[in-house]
Motif scaffolding. Structure first.
Motif, short mmCIF file in Angstrom:
data_model
loop_
_atom_site.label_atom_id
_atom_site.label_comp_id
_atom_site.label_asym_id
_atom_site.label_seq_id
_atom_site.Cartn_x
_atom_site.Cartn_y
_atom_site.Cartn_z
N GLN A 144 -42.80 -72.21 -36.08
CA GLN A 144 -42.95 -70.95 -35.35
C GLN A 144 -44.01 -70.04 -35.97
N THR A 148 -27.11 -77.63 -38.31
CA THR A 148 -27.04 -77.83 -39.76
C THR A 148 -25.97 -78.88 -40.07
N VAL A 190 -28.98 -75.94 -45.50
CA VAL A 190 -30.15 -75.20 -45.03
C VAL A 190 -30.00 -74.93 -43.55
N LYS A 191 -30.29 -73.68 -43.17
CA LYS A 191 -30.21 -73.30 -41.75
C LYS A 191 -31.51 -72.65 -41.31
N HIS A 192 -31.71 -72.62 -39.99
CA HIS A 192 -32.89 -71.98 -39.40
C HIS A 192 -32.50 -70.93 -38.35
N ASP A 200 -26.91 -66.77 -47.40
CA ASP A 200 -28.20 -66.07 -47.55
C ASP A 200 -28.32 -65.15 -48.77
N ASN A 253 -39.85 -67.81 -46.04
CA ASN A 253 -40.80 -68.90 -45.80
C ASN A 253 -40.64 -69.97 -46.88
N HIS A 258 -31.10 -69.77 -45.68
CA HIS A 258 -31.93 -69.66 -44.48
C HIS A 258 -33.39 -69.96 -44.87
N VAL A 259 -33.99 -70.86 -44.12
CA VAL A 259 -35.41 -71.17 -44.30
C VAL A 259 -36.07 -70.97 -42.94
N ALA A 260 -37.11 -70.14 -42.90
CA ALA A 260 -37.81 -69.87 -41.64
C ALA A 260 -38.39 -71.17 -41.08
N ASP A 261 -38.36 -71.29 -39.77
CA ASP A 261 -38.90 -72.46 -39.08
C ASP A 261 -40.43 -72.36 -39.09
N SER A 262 -41.07 -73.17 -39.92
CA SER A 262 -42.53 -73.09 -40.07
C SER A 262 -43.27 -73.47 -38.79
#
Length: 141
Positions: free
Chosen positions: A58, A98, A88-90, A10, A65, A52-56
């Motif tokens: 949600q 992942t 990439v993780k959420h 991150d 984002n 880390h990529v936010a789960d869109s």
């Protein structure tokens, strides 16, 4: 035989000044991480970036984002290890849903050196992951 990898978790723009969630001592952490990458590269140790990529699904998140500058891994970190794979993780745990374990297996890694932002969150969750138990040694830098 010991085969460690440096996992960089991150190191993303949102955690730095001008980002959506700037952290205390972000520049000092960046300096330490860049030094760890340099040492790893000098010894031939593999480096893996975790983003880390936010789960869109949600809805809009406070930070990370997809498609924003803030979600991007810092350019200086990418430049320090340009050939390192990016996972990439959420979730806080870098192994959760992942390709991290598979990536490490392809590199024949059996020990983990973890560093990154939010040690009390994502770095620790990764170190405590059930998947981390599959490795001989896990060290948080």
């Amino acid at each position: 035989m010991s085969r460690p990898a440096l996992i960089v978790i991150d190191l993303q723009n949102d955690y730095f000044p001008g980002g959506a969630f700037p952290l205390h001592n972000a520049e000092e952490t960046l300096s330490s991480v860049l030094n760890a990458i340099m040492r790893a590269r000098q010894t031939g140790m593999p480096v893996v970036h975790v983003q880390h990529v936010a789960d869109s699904s949600q809805g809009l998140a406070p930070f990370f984002n997809a498609g924003t500058r803030g979600v991007e891994i810092r350019a200086d970190v990418l430049d320090a290890a340009p050939d390192a794979p990016i996972v990439v993780k959420h979730f806080a745990d870098s192994f959760e849903q992942t390709t991290l374990h598979e990536t490490l297996q392809s590199l024949q890694v059996n020990e983990l050196l973890l560093c990154g932002m939010m040690t009390q969150n994502c770095v620790t969750h990764t170190a405590l992951s059930r998947k981390a138990d599959l490795y001989r040694k896990v060290t948080v830098l």
